[in-house]
Design a protein around this motif. Structure first.
Motif, PDB file in Angstrom:
ATOM      1  N   GLY A  33       0.809  -1.205   0.000  1.00  0.00           N
ATOM      2  CA  GLY A  33       0.000   0.000   0.000  1.00  0.00           C
ATOM      3  C   GLY A  33       0.842   1.255   0.000  1.00  0.00           C
ATOM      4  O   GLY A  33       2.061   1.219   0.195  1.00  0.00           O
ATOM      5  N   VAL A  34       0.165   2.390  -0.211  1.00  0.00           N
ATOM      6  CA  VAL A  34       0.824   3.692  -0.268  1.00  0.00           C
ATOM      7  C   VAL A  34       0.125   4.650   0.689  1.00  0.00           C
ATOM      8  O   VAL A  34      -1.110   4.747   0.706  1.00  0.00           O
ATOM      9  CB  VAL A  34       0.790   4.276  -1.696  1.00  0.00           C
ATOM     10  N   ALA A  54      -4.541   2.616  -0.905  1.00  0.00           N
ATOM     11  CA  ALA A  54      -3.997   3.855  -0.361  1.00  0.00           C
ATOM     12  C   ALA A  54      -4.446   4.000   1.092  1.00  0.00           C
ATOM     13  O   ALA A  54      -5.542   3.571   1.465  1.00  0.00           O
ATOM     14  CB  ALA A  54      -4.469   5.052  -1.182  1.00  0.00           C
ATOM     15  N   PHE A  55      -3.588   4.611   1.901  1.00  0.00           N
ATOM     16  CA  PHE A  55      -3.875   4.814   3.320  1.00  0.00           C
ATOM     17  C   PHE A  55      -3.617   6.270   3.698  1.00  0.00           C
ATOM     18  O   PHE A  55      -2.803   6.950   3.083  1.00  0.00           O
ATOM     19  CB  PHE A  55      -3.001   3.896   4.178  1.00  0.00           C
ATOM     20  N   ALA A  59       0.106   4.529  10.567  1.00  0.00           N
ATOM     21  CA  ALA A  59      -0.574   3.620  11.493  1.00  0.00           C
ATOM     22  C   ALA A  59      -1.611   2.784  10.756  1.00  0.00           C
ATOM     23  O   ALA A  59      -1.768   1.582  11.035  1.00  0.00           O
ATOM     24  CB  ALA A  59      -1.226   4.411  12.621  1.00  0.00           C
ATOM     25  N   ASP A  60      -2.312   3.386   9.802  1.00  0.00           N
ATOM     26  CA  ASP A  60      -3.299   2.635   9.018  1.00  0.00           C
ATOM     27  C   ASP A  60      -2.608   1.562   8.176  1.00  0.00           C
ATOM     28  O   ASP A  60      -3.112   0.437   8.052  1.00  0.00           O
ATOM     29  CB  ASP A  60      -4.076   3.574   8.104  1.00  0.00           C
ATOM     30  N   GLY A  87       8.685   3.249  15.563  1.00  0.00           N
ATOM     31  CA  GLY A  87       7.814   3.122  16.722  1.00  0.00           C
ATOM     32  C   GLY A  87       6.665   2.157  16.492  1.00  0.00           C
ATOM     33  O   GLY A  87       6.158   1.540  17.445  1.00  0.00           O
ATOM     34  N   LEU A  88       6.245   2.006  15.244  1.00  0.00           N
ATOM     35  CA  LEU A  88       5.185   1.061  14.886  1.00  0.00           C
ATOM     36  C   LEU A  88       5.722  -0.338  14.630  1.00  0.00           C
ATOM     37  O   LEU A  88       4.954  -1.255  14.324  1.00  0.00           O
ATOM     38  CB  LEU A  88       4.445   1.558  13.639  1.00  0.00           C
ATOM     39  N   GLY A  89       7.047  -0.500  14.736  1.00  0.00           N
ATOM     40  CA  GLY A  89       7.654  -1.802  14.511  1.00  0.00           C
ATOM     41  C   GLY A  89       7.831  -2.163  13.051  1.00  0.00           C
ATOM     42  O   GLY A  89       8.069  -3.334  12.723  1.00  0.00           O
TER      43      GLY A  89
END
Length: 339
Positions: A33-34, A54-55, A59-60, A87-89
């Motif tokens: 995704g983008v 698309a995001f 985080a999404d 931070g989100l891994g």
């Protein structure tokens, strides 16, 4: 083999032209995704990659199952977005220049190491045909002991300024030029630079490095050079290798071609573009290695799965940014800066 799900942040010229086609065609990669809020960019994504979502946010993207992400946004945003991704891994690739200075780069690299998150920098020019050919010649000892390395990214576009999103010519072109010099000849011990500004943006730069190995690197980057010099001139005790023009992979991507569409023809340079090996009055063409930008993302995907090393060590980005910081100081003061 389980595919690594890699997303992309940013769908401007960098993301759209230089990253999306390579992600979409990479073995062992699922283009996940983008991240872009632009309606125009989303429409372009739907046209070129209709199956890629698309995001709105990183985080999404992570919540949708992405394992990794490439950051291809204006240079000033790289460090903050990289920190968010870590931070989100999310395993993270940061486009060059990694950030605007060495301090921010070092902070991000140390954060990734502390969190145990894979981090790399997109130095695709390590996979250029001409650069790979230079590495082969050095490994074979064809040039003898190299004394001077000359490298250029020079363009003539007086109607345009270098893209500010890239940080100006020093950061945009210099990030590649310095990285390549380091890969070939090791760390630099001192830096001298000259820079010409137009409306506070550097459009023409020269950087000289003295390496611990004794090699002198002379590096040029310009948007105002009406007669570009050789892409590389590598001078040794038994020969000099000279190649003109840029590797063809950039032009191929801009023309809408990709590794998926060209297959084994991707990165193959026509014979008339090959460099030449000179020994005094004699010169002969040298077979060019195949350009392999298509190898970066499979290597990164394997590293994320724990099946190989990162394609580019993030500590290399710190070393490059240290030199670029020193070059800016040198260009301002007129003095050589020791590292």
């Amino acid at each position: 083999m389980t595919a690594t799900r890699i997303g992309l942040v940013g769908y401007g010229s960098g993301g759209r032209i230089f990253h999306a086609p390579l992600l979409a065609s990479a073995e062992g990669v699922e283009f996940a995704g983008v991240v872009t809020r632009s309606a125009e960019r989303r429409a372009e994504l739907a046209k070129s990659h209709p199956d890629v979502p698309a995001f709105d946010t990183l985080a999404d993207l992570a919540a949708a199952g992405a394992e990794a992400v490439t950051i291809s946004t204006p240079a000033a945003t790289h460090a903050s977005l990289a920190r968010e991704a870590i931070g989100l891994g999310l395993a993270t690739v940061v486009d060059k220049p990694f950030s605007l200075d060495a301090e921010a780069t070092r902070e991000v690299v140390e954060l990734a190491a502390k969190q145990g998150v894979p981090l790399s920098v997109y130095q695709n020019r390590r996979y250029d045909s001409d650069f790979r050919t230079v590495r082969r010649l050095l490994a074979e000892g064809t040039l003898g002991d190299v004394r001077r390395f000359e490298s250029r990214f020079e363009r003539f576009d007086p109607a345009r300024r270098p893209p500010e999103a890239g940080g100006g010519t020093l950061l945009d072109f210099g990030a590649h030029l310095v990285d390549q010099a380091h890969v070939l000849f090791g760390p630099a011990t001192r830096v001298y630079a000259e820079m010409r500004l137009e409306d506070d943006i550097d459009v023409d730069v020269f950087v000289a490095l003295h390496h611990e190995s004794g090699v002198e690197s002379h590096l040029w980057g310009s948007w105002r050079q009406a007669s570009p010099g050789p892409r590389f001139r590598v001078s040794g005790t038994t020969g000099t290798y000279i190649v003109d023009g840029l590797d063809g992979q950039e032009a191929a991507l801009k023309a809408g071609r990709s590794p998926a569409s060209l297959g084994d023809r991707w990165g193959v340079e026509p014979e008339h573009t090959w460099g030449r090996l000179h020994r005094g009055a004699t010169g002969a063409p040298v077979r060019s290695e195949r350009g392999r930008w298509d190898e970066f993302y499979p290597a990164f995907a394997a590293a994320v799965r724990g099946e190989g090393p990162l394609p580019v060590d993030p500590r290399d980005a710190i070393r490059t940014m240290d030199v670029l910081d020193a070059a800016r100081v040198s260009a301002t003061t007129g003095e050589t800066v020791k590292l």
